[in-house]
Design a protein around this motif. Sequence first.
Motif, PDB file in Angstrom:
ATOM      1  N   PHE A   6       0.831  -1.203   0.000  1.00  0.00           N
ATOM      2  CA  PHE A   6       0.000   0.000   0.000  1.00  0.00           C
ATOM      3  C   PHE A   6       0.868   1.256   0.000  1.00  0.00           C
ATOM      4  CE2 PHE A   6      -2.506   3.285   2.162  1.00  0.00           C
ATOM      5  CZ  PHE A   6      -3.586   3.342   1.290  1.00  0.00           C
ATOM      6  N   ALA A   9       2.316   1.770  -3.427  1.00  0.00           N
ATOM      7  CA  ALA A   9       1.303   2.258  -4.359  1.00  0.00           C
ATOM      8  C   ALA A   9       1.013   3.740  -4.124  1.00  0.00           C
ATOM      9  CB  ALA A   9       0.027   1.438  -4.220  1.00  0.00           C
ATOM     10  N   CYS A  10       0.986   4.151  -2.858  1.00  0.00           N
ATOM     11  CA  CYS A  10       0.798   5.575  -2.558  1.00  0.00           C
ATOM     12  C   CYS A  10       1.950   6.401  -3.112  1.00  0.00           C
ATOM     13  CB  CYS A  10       0.658   5.790  -1.056  1.00  0.00           C
ATOM     14  SG  CYS A  10      -0.908   5.212  -0.392  1.00  0.00           S
ATOM     15  N   GLY A  13       1.467   6.777  -6.778  1.00  0.00           N
ATOM     16  CA  GLY A  13       0.417   7.758  -7.035  1.00  0.00           C
ATOM     17  C   GLY A  13       0.907   9.185  -6.880  1.00  0.00           C
ATOM     18  N   LEU A  39      -4.584   8.050  -9.356  1.00  0.00           N
ATOM     19  CA  LEU A  39      -5.310   6.952  -8.702  1.00  0.00           C
ATOM     20  C   LEU A  39      -5.253   5.668  -9.524  1.00  0.00           C
ATOM     21  CD1 LEU A  39      -8.431   8.810  -7.298  1.00  0.00           C
ATOM     22  CD2 LEU A  39      -6.491   7.910  -6.021  1.00  0.00           C
ATOM     23  N   ALA A  40      -5.350   5.799 -10.834  1.00  0.00           N
ATOM     24  CA  ALA A  40      -5.252   4.619 -11.696  1.00  0.00           C
ATOM     25  C   ALA A  40      -3.864   3.989 -11.615  1.00  0.00           C
ATOM     26  CB  ALA A  40      -5.584   4.995 -13.130  1.00  0.00           C
ATOM     27  N   ALA A  42      -1.825   4.177  -9.035  1.00  0.00           N
ATOM     28  CA  ALA A  42      -1.710   3.557  -7.713  1.00  0.00           C
ATOM     29  C   ALA A  42      -2.450   2.227  -7.669  1.00  0.00           C
ATOM     30  CB  ALA A  42      -2.242   4.501  -6.640  1.00  0.00           C
ATOM     31  N   ALA A  43      -3.631   2.165  -8.264  1.00  0.00           N
ATOM     32  CA  ALA A  43      -4.385   0.908  -8.297  1.00  0.00           C
ATOM     33  C   ALA A  43      -3.653  -0.151  -9.113  1.00  0.00           C
ATOM     34  CB  ALA A  43      -5.771   1.156  -8.875  1.00  0.00           C
ATOM     35  N   ALA A  44      -3.059   0.263 -10.216  1.00  0.00           N
ATOM     36  CA  ALA A  44      -2.285  -0.677 -11.027  1.00  0.00           C
ATOM     37  C   ALA A  44      -1.070  -1.184 -10.259  1.00  0.00           C
ATOM     38  CB  ALA A  44      -1.855  -0.012 -12.327  1.00  0.00           C
ATOM     39  N   VAL A  46      -0.855  -1.483  -6.970  1.00  0.00           N
ATOM     40  CA  VAL A  46      -1.343  -2.432  -5.955  1.00  0.00           C
ATOM     41  C   VAL A  46      -1.586  -3.795  -6.583  1.00  0.00           C
ATOM     42  CG1 VAL A  46      -3.329  -2.991  -4.501  1.00  0.00           C
ATOM     43  CG2 VAL A  46      -2.314  -0.754  -4.355  1.00  0.00           C
ATOM     44  N   LEU A  47      -2.274  -3.822  -7.705  1.00  0.00           N
ATOM     45  CA  LEU A  47      -2.555  -5.107  -8.354  1.00  0.00           C
ATOM     46  C   LEU A  47      -1.284  -5.825  -8.789  1.00  0.00           C
ATOM     47  CD1 LEU A  47      -5.669  -4.221 -10.517  1.00  0.00           C
ATOM     48  CD2 LEU A  47      -5.574  -5.717  -8.525  1.00  0.00           C
TER      49      LEU A  47
END
Length: 80
Positions: A6, A9-10, A13, A39-40, A42-44, A46-47
């Motif tokens: 996390f 990812a932050c 971002g 945000l996209a 960061a989500a990528a 994380v995944l």
Amino acid sequence: MNALIFAAACAVGVIVYRSTKNQQTAAGTTARGDLAVALAAAAAAVLMLAFLFGVGDGSSTGAELPSSTAPAASSAPPPR
């Protein structure tokens, strides 16, 4: 491990947000970063990291431990 993913990812971002802010400033437009792209990204991140490191809830749902007793074998035919 989840907290590190996390946090990474932050960081991705924030880097993307600042990068889009710098690109827009150089173009002469307003100096706001693109929040949706950040945000996209960061989500990528994380995944990608979750799949890379195999993060889960710690349960082994698909794996069963082998039993120490063998199934009973019978030579008699099944009853009718």
